[in-house]
Every structure is written in C-alpha cells, then in structure tokens.
Enzyme design. Sequence first.
Site, PDB file in Angstrom:
ATOM      1  CB  SER A 190      -0.911   0.012   1.226  1.00 24.98           C
ATOM      2  OG  SER A 190      -1.583   1.252   1.336  1.00 24.98           O
ATOM      3  CE1 TYR A 205      -4.600  -1.965   4.695  1.00 25.36           C
ATOM      4  CE2 TYR A 205      -3.776   0.244   4.221  1.00 25.36           C
ATOM      5  CZ  TYR A 205      -4.196  -0.997   3.784  1.00 25.36           C
ATOM      6  OH  TYR A 205      -4.199  -1.283   2.445  1.00 25.36           O
TER       7      TYR A 205
END
Length: 251
Positions: A190, A205
């Site tokens: 990501s 996250y």
Amino acid sequence: MTESVQAWFFLLLAFVGGVSAAAFSFRLLGYLAVSLRRPRDLRRRYGAWAVVTGPTSGIGRSVALKLARKGLNLVLLDLSAANLQETSDMIRSRHGVKTRTVVFDLSLVGTPQGDDSMRRLRAAIDGLDVGVLVNNAGVARPSVAYLHEADVELWVRMLKVNLWALTEVTAAVLPGMVERGRGAVLNMGSASSEAIPSFPLNTIYASTKRYVAKFSRSLYVEYRNKGIDVQCQVTHNQPISRPAFKFHQQE
C-alpha cells in the site's frame, strides 16, 4: 540584478530543466520498455498453478481472472465457501483452467481451526507445479480511529491477516518453488506505507503494509539465487522488488 548574476541564474535554471527532462526521458523509456516487450509466458516461466488469497472480489478477483486468461490453473483461498464456488465455476467456464478451493479464514491463523486450514492448503498444493503465489487477502478496518479507541479484537484480526497469515501461506508455498528452482511471489502492499511518512488514524494498517514491503524486499534477496521472483505491488504500480509480472491493478 547584474548581468553576471542573471547569467548564472539562467544557467542554473537550464541545468535544473535539463536534469528534469533527462529524468522524465528515462522514466518514459522505462515505461515504453515494459509496455512494448512481449508478455511473459507465466506458465512456462514459473509453473502451471497459482495460489491466490482473497480471489472472490476486488483486486484478488481481477488477478485470478488475469492468471486464468494466461492459462494458469488456480488454487483459491477465501473465507466464504459460497463465494469461492461461484468464483471457481466462473473461472473454469470462462477460461477452461482447473481450479481447487480451500475455505480459509485467515484471521484464525495460529488457532486449531487455522492450523487445520493450513493442513488443507498444503494438501491442496501437494504434487502441483505451483509457480505463482498472490498474497492479496488483507484487512483495512478499523480505519480512521485512534489506536486506543479502536476495538482491540478488530486490529488483532488485521495483524493476523495482513502479517501472520501472509507469512504462513508464503512459507507453505515456498518449499515447492525452491525444489523446482522457479517461482514468483506477489504481495499486495500500500502507498500508505511507502508514499507518505506517516498515516495517522490508520496506524495499524499502515504498519502492517510496511511489514509487507520489508518482508518482500528481504524475501527477494533471500531467494533470488533460487530462481524465485518477489514483488510488492503498491497503488502507484511501482514494484518494490524485482518485477515478476505487471498486472496494472490498483488497491
């Protein structure tokens, strides 16, 4: 401003412009080289089978379909038996490849149920020429929350899926690749861990995805002399490690 200062100023601007133009040209040439080269025969390069986690929706479904279009048979892992069956039937009918399914709730890794799922995964890939592993499954919630306010069970689940399960599934698939001297591992990263220095209110996250990036880099160095490519794919489609293949998908 004197003439000499003006001259130096314009020279500096010209230098900066030249460097920028050169950098852009190199990036453009690199893009053209990737775009124009002949697509790799993944089946011949890596093997006849691919393992994909989280293949029933989003990026995972797109990647599974892409691999099937390239002629790879698929072992599909997901927590929903019904969704797995629908995806498996659709892939077989469209592309005529073989599929196997393993119902696996990755958040249960490290528990008796998770251990049983790992055994079923190993049994499913036993004897198969698995050349590609796509670690796509991931959890993004809780998001936009202070760490102390988030439900502890939810962020523990995120840690298990994004870190622990990814690592265990990779460790289960790698031995066959090492034995055959070829393979490719694609991990979904990501930009939250690469493009920006911090990602507040999404701390867990972003931290898990930073692990995925570091894991991918280290794994590439560890296994590159064994014929195994490793790539971590992030939102801007720039591979962190040696490119195994380009899917042009975005998270």
